[in-house]
Design a protein around this motif. Sequence first.
Motif, short mmCIF file in Angstrom:
data_model
loop_
_atom_site.label_atom_id
_atom_site.label_comp_id
_atom_site.label_asym_id
_atom_site.label_seq_id
_atom_site.Cartn_x
_atom_site.Cartn_y
_atom_site.Cartn_z
N GLN A 31 -0.50 2.64 4.86
CA GLN A 31 0.96 2.50 4.81
C GLN A 31 1.67 3.76 5.31
O GLN A 31 2.87 3.74 5.56
N HIS A 32 0.93 4.87 5.44
CA HIS A 32 1.53 6.11 5.93
C HIS A 32 1.88 5.95 7.41
O HIS A 32 1.09 5.44 8.20
N ALA A 33 3.05 6.42 7.76
CA ALA A 33 3.54 6.23 9.13
C ALA A 33 2.66 6.91 10.17
O ALA A 33 2.63 6.48 11.34
N ALA A 34 1.93 7.95 9.76
CA ALA A 34 1.12 8.70 10.72
C ALA A 34 -0.30 8.16 10.84
O ALA A 34 -1.12 8.74 11.56
N VAL A 35 -0.61 7.07 10.15
CA VAL A 35 -1.98 6.53 10.12
C VAL A 35 -2.02 5.19 10.85
O VAL A 35 -1.22 4.30 10.58
N ARG A 36 -2.96 5.06 11.80
CA ARG A 36 -3.17 3.79 12.48
C ARG A 36 -4.14 2.91 11.70
O ARG A 36 -3.90 1.75 11.47
N GLU A 37 -5.27 3.48 11.28
CA GLU A 37 -6.23 2.77 10.45
C GLU A 37 -7.12 3.78 9.75
O GLU A 37 -7.15 4.96 10.12
N CYS A 38 -7.83 3.33 8.74
CA CYS A 38 -8.71 4.24 8.01
C CYS A 38 -9.81 3.44 7.34
O CYS A 38 -9.72 2.22 7.15
N ALA A 39 -10.84 4.14 6.94
CA ALA A 39 -11.92 3.57 6.14
C ALA A 39 -12.28 4.57 5.06
O ALA A 39 -12.25 5.79 5.29
#
Length: 497
Positions: free
Chosen positions: A419-427
């Motif tokens: 949900q952070h604006a600077a994040v595209r995706e994460c695991a």
Amino acid sequence: MSDLEADSWQLIQRLLRHGRETPHRVAFADAAGESIDYAALYHAVRRLTLKIAGEFRERDIHAARPVVLLRCRNRVAFPVWFLALIASGIDVLAVSDHLAAAELEHILERTGAAAIVDDRRDGATNLDGGACCLPLNWAMDLDINVRTDSMDAGRFSAVSPGSLLLCSSGTTGRPRIVRRSSHSLDSVSQAMVGAIGFRPNDVVLAAVPLSHSYGIEHGLLAPIWAGSSVRLCDGLDLPVIAPALSGATIFPAVPSMIEMLAQVADSELQAKNLRCAYSAGGPLPPAVAVRFFKRFGIHVGQVYGMTEIGSVTYADATNGAPPPGCVGMPMRGVRIRIAAADGAPAAPGEEGEVAVSAGSMLDGYLGEAADFVNGYFPTADLGRIDPSGRLYITGRARLLIDSGGLKVNPAEIEAIIAQHAAVRECAVVAVRQSDTVQRIRAVVVAQSGVAGATADEIRRWTRLHLAAHKVPRIVEFVEALPRTAAGKVDRRALEAQ
């Protein structure tokens, strides 16, 4: 037969019996210096039910089955409130006092709770969403100095007992809320006392939070059923746990506790009265069990269970350490099946998914039914049963992370970070720090052209929305996440890095 003896919640009958027969035996004592004996506990619970009923009448709360959140550390007030609320016909959702504000607000909204008992708040104030905050100190400010012979067997209330609600780790998104009836609590209490051997003269060290299934079953339900004394510890700091362990006879623990205590020097910690220690919440490495035995002369047993089914097996360590992976024999009233990959019963000794049927298991989830298969609950754990009937857990089908004995759902953390604006995706994956301790690692792909993608910022953002034990210790940035041929995130590759 009196009205109370005919009541469906047998745990209250046991409390009444102990209050009559051993009125001055300490029921619960905590690190803050509070203590309460069995007679006082009975009277405090009885009076608190009346106070709750009066408060609900005053606030015009008439729900057939209201929900109250109990957010309290391991303090004497917890068992008083817990028993009184369920005896009042209220569904009690025990939640961790480490929840972030956003998590608490989500649970309040999701449950439509009528009230919250919160040891971080003081006074009967209204919260956003309409829930009222009831003062924790009601539990200990009541007049409990009543003669033992004045105890009567009248019913606590005219309603049937409420249920225990617990947040389950789940497999996707936010945790589901498990509903377990008073019959479930009676069933698991009796089964644990029979399997583990709680006795009236035992002193149980309750260091696992009572807001979790394992903690409340072994630090509250079973001891009350047996009439044992409980020493409540708030956290695992050695200055807190050391004096409590010195007089304890039974110690329900998680693997990280066993490992920590096994490393403490003889001069720092004594446990001369300890006769029974066991672990749950994850596998205990054999090397850690050996170190604990060399330090205290006690082999560590093993309990297996989960929030939905309660504690269902026990590997007794009286005559030696259980074999690696062995979680013991089913407790009383528990039936276990092993299902092969096609859903058919597995052959004897064959590995498959563990499914459990027990009186302790859930009725369902809040707002949704449970997925039973022919009366059995599929655990998503992999296991096998040996010729003697002992269950071995061989793996997990779910991707949960064990963070200090607390189950963490990586999908929940991933959803927040994304949900952070600077994040595209994460695991999110686990990093093993020692034989028993795992840390949470977030692997992040930054959003192109957006500033703010730093490890400190990701941790700050996560801390705003989730409890502290869910905040990643390690945050790494990569150009792209590794993927399988099917396009899914390759978690094994991430864990191997």
